[in-house]
Design a protein around this motif. Sequence first.
Motif, PDB file in Angstrom:
ATOM      1  N   ILE A 128       0.835  -1.201   0.000  1.00 29.29           N
ATOM      2  CA  ILE A 128       0.000   0.000   0.000  1.00 29.29           C
ATOM      3  C   ILE A 128       0.870   1.251   0.000  1.00 29.29           C
ATOM      4  CG2 ILE A 128      -1.605   1.368   1.408  1.00 29.29           C
ATOM      5  CD1 ILE A 128      -2.879  -1.331   2.246  1.00 29.29           C
ATOM      6  N   SER A 129       1.913   1.243   0.796  1.00 32.36           N
ATOM      7  CA  SER A 129       2.753   2.431   0.884  1.00 32.36           C
ATOM      8  C   SER A 129       3.524   2.695  -0.409  1.00 32.36           C
ATOM      9  CB  SER A 129       3.715   2.334   2.067  1.00 32.36           C
ATOM     10  OG  SER A 129       4.664   1.315   1.850  1.00 32.36           O
ATOM     11  N   SER A 130       3.766   1.650  -1.195  1.00 29.50           N
ATOM     12  CA  SER A 130       4.513   1.847  -2.441  1.00 29.50           C
ATOM     13  C   SER A 130       3.613   2.250  -3.603  1.00 29.50           C
ATOM     14  CB  SER A 130       5.293   0.580  -2.795  1.00 29.50           C
ATOM     15  OG  SER A 130       4.400  -0.475  -3.104  1.00 29.50           O
ATOM     16  N   SER A 131       2.307   2.093  -3.457  1.00 27.71           N
ATOM     17  CA  SER A 131       1.405   2.491  -4.543  1.00 27.71           C
ATOM     18  C   SER A 131       1.009   3.954  -4.387  1.00 27.71           C
ATOM     19  CB  SER A 131       0.154   1.604  -4.557  1.00 27.71           C
ATOM     20  OG  SER A 131      -0.595   1.805  -3.386  1.00 27.71           O
ATOM     21  N   PRO A 132       0.760   4.638  -5.501  1.00 29.41           N
ATOM     22  CA  PRO A 132       0.395   6.049  -5.406  1.00 29.41           C
ATOM     23  C   PRO A 132      -0.969   6.218  -4.756  1.00 29.41           C
ATOM     24  CG  PRO A 132       0.177   5.273  -7.661  1.00 29.41           C
ATOM     25  CD  PRO A 132       0.803   4.165  -6.876  1.00 29.41           C
ATOM     26  N   GLU A 133      -1.109   7.267  -3.958  1.00 25.11           N
ATOM     27  CA  GLU A 133      -2.375   7.514  -3.277  1.00 25.11           C
ATOM     28  C   GLU A 133      -3.436   8.008  -4.248  1.00 25.11           C
ATOM     29  OE1 GLU A 133      -2.133   9.855   0.266  1.00 25.11           O
ATOM     30  OE2 GLU A 133      -0.199   8.995   0.773  1.00 25.11           O
ATOM     31  N   ILE A 134      -3.032   8.727  -5.274  1.00 25.09           N
ATOM     32  CA  ILE A 134      -3.968   9.308  -6.227  1.00 25.09           C
ATOM     33  C   ILE A 134      -3.577   8.875  -7.628  1.00 25.09           C
ATOM     34  CG2 ILE A 134      -4.809  11.474  -7.211  1.00 25.09           C
ATOM     35  CD1 ILE A 134      -4.229  12.772  -4.493  1.00 25.09           C
ATOM     36  N   ASP A 148      -7.371  13.521 -13.932  1.00 18.68           N
ATOM     37  CA  ASP A 148      -7.350  14.415 -15.091  1.00 18.68           C
ATOM     38  C   ASP A 148      -8.469  14.077 -16.082  1.00 18.68           C
ATOM     39  OD1 ASP A 148      -5.191  15.742 -14.006  1.00 18.68           O
ATOM     40  OD2 ASP A 148      -3.701  14.626 -15.178  1.00 18.68           O
ATOM     41  N   GLU A 149      -8.726  12.766 -16.278  1.00 22.32           N
ATOM     42  CA  GLU A 149      -9.811  12.348 -17.176  1.00 22.32           C
ATOM     43  C   GLU A 149     -11.169  12.835 -16.662  1.00 22.32           C
ATOM     44  OE1 GLU A 149      -9.531   8.112 -17.372  1.00 22.32           O
ATOM     45  OE2 GLU A 149      -7.740   8.136 -18.651  1.00 22.32           O
ATOM     46  N   ILE A 150     -11.401  12.684 -15.364  1.00 27.55           N
ATOM     47  CA  ILE A 150     -12.670  13.120 -14.769  1.00 27.55           C
ATOM     48  C   ILE A 150     -12.793  14.634 -14.832  1.00 27.55           C
ATOM     49  CG2 ILE A 150     -13.988  13.253 -12.611  1.00 27.55           C
ATOM     50  CD1 ILE A 150     -12.843  10.437 -11.958  1.00 27.55           C
ATOM     51  N   ARG A 151     -11.713  15.324 -14.543  1.00 28.14           N
ATOM     52  CA  ARG A 151     -11.715  16.788 -14.605  1.00 28.14           C
ATOM     53  C   ARG A 151     -12.067  17.267 -16.018  1.00 28.14           C
ATOM     54  NH1 ARG A 151      -6.740  18.489 -12.078  1.00 28.14           N
ATOM     55  NH2 ARG A 151      -7.948  18.508 -10.175  1.00 28.14           N
ATOM     56  N   GLN A 152     -11.485  16.624 -17.014  1.00 29.84           N
ATOM     57  CA  GLN A 152     -11.766  16.980 -18.404  1.00 29.84           C
ATOM     58  C   GLN A 152     -13.224  16.692 -18.759  1.00 29.84           C
ATOM     59  OE1 GLN A 152      -9.562  18.529 -20.369  1.00 29.84           O
ATOM     60  NE2 GLN A 152     -11.045  18.673 -22.042  1.00 29.84           N
TER      61      GLN A 152
END
Length: 98
Positions: A52-58, A64-68
Amino acid sequence: MKIENTGKAYVPTPVQDARAPAARGKTEAQSGSDSVQLSPLATLMKKAESAISSSPEIDQKRVDEIRQAIAEGRFKIDSSRIADGLINSVRDMLESRG
């Protein structure tokens, strides 16, 4: 039932060291025979924590896809899908509790 003040203050007494007198003087470095064994569950949890700690939190790409999609007016909110997901996650939590 009435609780009355007896006027006596509570003063804790020091805890006595129950070890043998010879063992009291030893430091951790001197004893050297202490060991710790982790249970299989603790080992598994340590591995999971590491993953878990090695995977990105976001997931920035997804953000970016959702924002677009929001900016273009393509983003649709399906409230029944959200509700179903919440209900399923609560069911899973209740089932895991036993």
